[in-house]
Design an enzyme around this catalytic site. Structure first.
Site, PDB file in Angstrom:
ATOM      1  N   GLU A  81      -4.237   2.864  -7.869  1.00 43.02           N
ATOM      2  CA  GLU A  81      -3.726   3.149  -6.526  1.00 43.02           C
ATOM      3  C   GLU A  81      -2.624   2.151  -6.104  1.00 43.02           C
ATOM      4  O   GLU A  81      -1.807   1.748  -6.918  1.00 43.02           O
ATOM      5  CB  GLU A  81      -4.877   3.214  -5.517  1.00 43.02           C
ATOM      6  CG  GLU A  81      -5.873   4.313  -5.903  1.00 43.02           C
ATOM      7  CD  GLU A  81      -6.852   4.666  -4.803  1.00 43.02           C
ATOM      8  OE1 GLU A  81      -6.503   4.671  -3.627  1.00 43.02           O
ATOM      9  OE2 GLU A  81      -8.015   4.976  -5.158  1.00 43.02           O
TER      10      GLU A  81
ATOM     11  N   ASP B   3     -10.275  12.030   2.193  1.00 46.38           N
ATOM     12  CA  ASP B   3     -10.234  10.891   1.275  1.00 46.38           C
ATOM     13  C   ASP B   3     -10.886   9.686   1.977  1.00 46.38           C
ATOM     14  O   ASP B   3     -11.093   9.686   3.195  1.00 46.38           O
ATOM     15  CB  ASP B   3      -8.796  10.590   0.838  1.00 46.38           C
ATOM     16  CG  ASP B   3      -8.753   9.826  -0.484  1.00 46.38           C
ATOM     17  OD1 ASP B   3      -9.799   9.277  -0.892  1.00 46.38           O
ATOM     18  OD2 ASP B   3      -7.682   9.766  -1.113  1.00 46.38           O
TER      19      ASP B   3
HETATM   20  C1  BGC Z   1      -8.749   7.857  -3.752  1.00 42.52           C
HETATM   21  C2  BGC Z   1      -9.273   9.208  -4.173  1.00 42.52           C
HETATM   22  C3  BGC Z   1     -10.699   9.099  -4.657  1.00 42.52           C
HETATM   23  C4  BGC Z   1     -11.538   8.431  -3.588  1.00 42.52           C
HETATM   24  C5  BGC Z   1     -12.998   8.311  -3.957  1.00 42.52           C
HETATM   25  C6  BGC Z   1      -9.704   7.095  -2.863  1.00 42.52           C
HETATM   26  O1  BGC Z   1      -9.304   5.776  -2.717  1.00 42.52           O
HETATM   27  O2  BGC Z   1      -7.509   8.033  -3.082  1.00 42.52           O
HETATM   28  O3  BGC Z   1      -8.458   9.749  -5.181  1.00 42.52           O
HETATM   29  O4  BGC Z   1     -11.193  10.354  -4.997  1.00 42.52           O
HETATM   30  O5  BGC Z   1     -11.019   7.138  -3.353  1.00 42.52           O
HETATM   31  O6  BGC Z   1     -13.227   7.348  -4.905  1.00 42.52           O
END
Ligand code: BGC
Length: 600
Positions: free
Chosen positions: A484, A291
């Site tokens: 998030e 990630d």
């Molecule tokens: C998230 C992921 C995402 C990634 C790419 C991260 O902040 O946790 O779910 O796929 O960003 O955008």
């Protein structure tokens, strides 16, 4: 200069659709292993890095010999049009194809409820709403449509589906979870994988699916984003590992570890779970992508962090803005003398082969570019019709008294509420921008517009100040978009999300005899006991996306509601966390149980 002219010419031919997609790597090795054997260390290291597509340029792609680019949340071209996405894709891909080995790059994107970064794309309900449909066939169809809209702009890798089994609605990513219940997540997650990947990754409309975030992202204490899941292995497996079994069985080609920890250890460095359990025991043989900069949360120096994640099982590093060239060279290249111990070549080969295998499977060596012949499919009427169906099926009617619903076209209807005409809030986070926005952020139909589409006897009055002659009212309220950790909260009281006008409208409605329905846009169950008690009808609409007509379909009874709660609905903050998998369930305290939802 000559090269630029040729590239421009090529791009304009693609744009006109005159040029068929052609085999641009005629001399390519037959297998990933063979290709690996031809690679130099800089070429190997390039494959292991994934960077941000808006920051990298054709020059840096060639310089770093990059293996992959991603468009993070909201990372759109300056002009957010499907054509601009496609052009930028082709131009960056052309840079990779011009390198010595001509290895195409993988392009990844978060198309988590439709191809949601792209202006005008079809936006489906977020997973929490799809969970309420309990309709695996529909989820598969939605994933397939999303794949079509992703493929239309050239991209071929989706960072979805999220298999989080969210256990605590204080978590800002609760809406990315289909359910608090592992069985529901398992069924719908596997369906999504099938929809994204189709019968073969080489199909024109298939994208590589990424199951994420392994594991227990939804099980952290207090629902803290990127926090710690404190639980024994039995619970970890029965609740959080469980949905991965079906998704791996469905052929999921990629997996993303979680930012979070299990009993204090960060998942990105957990070789027991990433290698022993995931690969050896569950048989996952695809590509593991870290990630966003997650390796930097591991202990030690940057060298330690890379080694730790890589040895644990990460194949490709999502390192958007920092190329990990020197560090990887120190750790991998036997010809570079350094104090760092070298990583086993076997692990390096495994990682590169995993990456190359996906490229072969996607048929990218033969078809690295994309013409514009599918752009018309983005946000098409057919796709929107499926999204509208999903909205209808995702609404959960929690209460319907005093004959409030369904509405009729002969009634005089008053619409109120700060979210009634707010497409951005209707879509939620991960829409056009990472955090989402309010207002007309993209193309779609708000619930107010949808009600107008059904009836001409409708007025909007934000405060419901004049209810004379009104037969029924609908008030639309809810959360403002977030994504998030920005959505983490210790207070889910709906009252705190109401605007002053919302409060006045509710007060006026309570004081009147007009039966009214509350429509709630939210990424999770909220503490809404007062609002539910005072209203005549209440609909949990989750984050339905661009097709507000689906809400009007239910309001006016063109369809009877079928949505069932995929999360237990609590009565107070003190009851959270409350889940249908609790030992004490169903005798536990809550307002509505998992599975609740009424019809007409
Ligand atoms: C998230 C992921 C995402 C990634 C790419 C991260 O902040 O946790 O779910 O796929 O960003 O955008």
């Amino acid at each position: 200069m000559k090269k630029i002219i040729i590239l421009c010419l090529l791009l304009s031919l693609f744009s006109c659709g005159l040029l068929e997609e052609t085999n641009s790597s005629p001399d390519i090795a037959d297998t990933p292993e063979e290709l690996y054997n031809q690679m130099t260390y800089p070429e190997v290291i390039g494959q292991l890095n994934q960077m941000e597509w808006n920051t990298e340029t054709p020059t840096t792609v060639k310089q770093h010999l990059l293996g992959s680019l991603l468009a993070g949340g909201g990372s759109s071209p300056t002009s957010n049009t499907p054509q601009a996405w496609l052009d930028q894709y082709n131009s960056l891909q052309a840079a990779a194809m011009s390198t010595r080995l001509g290895i195409p790059m993988l392009f990844g994107i978060d198309a988590v409820h439709g191809n949601n970064n792209v202006y005008g794309a079809t936006i489906f309900p977020h997973n929490i709403g799809l969970g309420a449909t309990r309709d695996a066939e529909l989820v598969e169809e939605i994933a397939h449509i999303t794949a079509i809209e992703v493929r239309a702009i050239g991209f071929h890798w989706n960072f979805a589906p999220c298999l989080a089994v969210a256990q605590d609605e204080r978590w800002g990513r609760t809406y990315e979870s289909y359910s608090e219940n592992p069985q529901v997540v398992s069924e719908l997650g596997a369906a999504a994988v099938r929809g994204y990947q189709g019968t073969s990754l080489s199909d024109k409309y298939s994208v590589l699916a990424t199951i994420k975030h392994f594991v227990a992202d939804g099980g952290t204490s207090g629902g803290t984003n990127e926090g710690n899941a404190n639980m024994d292995e039995e619970i970890l497996r029965s609740t959080h590992v469980f949905p991965y079994i079906a998704a791996i069985d469905a052929g999921a080609g990629a997996l993303m570890p979680s930012f979070s920890s299990w009993n204090g250890e960060k998942m990105h460095g957990n070789d027991y779970l990433l290698t022993e359990v995931l690969k050896d025991e569950l048989g996952f043989s695809g590509l593991i992508i870290s990630d966003w900069t997650a390796h930097t949360q591991l202990p030690g120096t940057l060298h330690d962090q890379i080694r730790n994640a890589f040895v644990a099982g990460v194949d490709m590093f999502m390192t958007p803005y920092v190329f990990l060239g020197n560090e990887m060279d120190d750790l991998m290249n036997p010809n570079t003398s350094t104090s760092q111990a070298k990583i086993d070549e076997e692990r390096i080969e495994e990682a590169v082969v995993n990456i190359l295998t996906v490229k072969y499977d996607l048929n990218l060596f033969d078809n690295p570019y994309k013409d514009n012949s599918d752009l018309y499919l983005i946000g098409s009427t057919e796709h929107r019709a499926v999204a509208r169906e999903a909205v209808r099926k995702s609404l959960v009617v929690l209460k319907n008294e005093n004959g409030t619903l369904p509405l009729t076209t002969t009634q005089n209807i008053l619409v109120a509420g700060s979210k009634a005409d707010d497409l951005g809030s209707q879509c939620g986070g991960w829409t056009i921008t990472w955090q989402g926005g309010t207002g007309d952020t993209t193309i779609g139909t708000t619930v107010l517009e949808a009600i107008h589409n059904k009836s001409s006897n409708v007025i909007y009055n934000a405060t419901a100040s004049n209810l004379t002659g009104i037969d029924r009212a609908a008030i639309v309220v809810g959360e403002t978009p977030y994504a998030e950790g920005d959505g983490d909260t210790s207070n889910l009281d709906l009252t705190t999300r109401l605007t002053a006008q919302d409060k006045t409208a509710i007060k006026n409605l309570n004081a009147s005899n007009v039966p009214y329905v509350v429509i709630l846009f939210s990424g999770r169950a909220m503490i809404a006991s007062d609002e539910i008690a005072n209203s005549d009808a209440f609909i949990a609409a989750w984050l339905p996306g661009t097709e507000g007509d689906g809400i009007a379909d239910i309001l006016f009874g063109d369809y009877s509601p079928t949505g069932k709660l995929s999360f237990t609905w609590p009565d107070s903050m003190a009851q959270i966390p409350v889940n249908s998998t609790d030992d004490t369930y169903p005798s536990t305290e809550y307002l509505y149980p998992f599975g609740y939802g009424i019809s007409y």
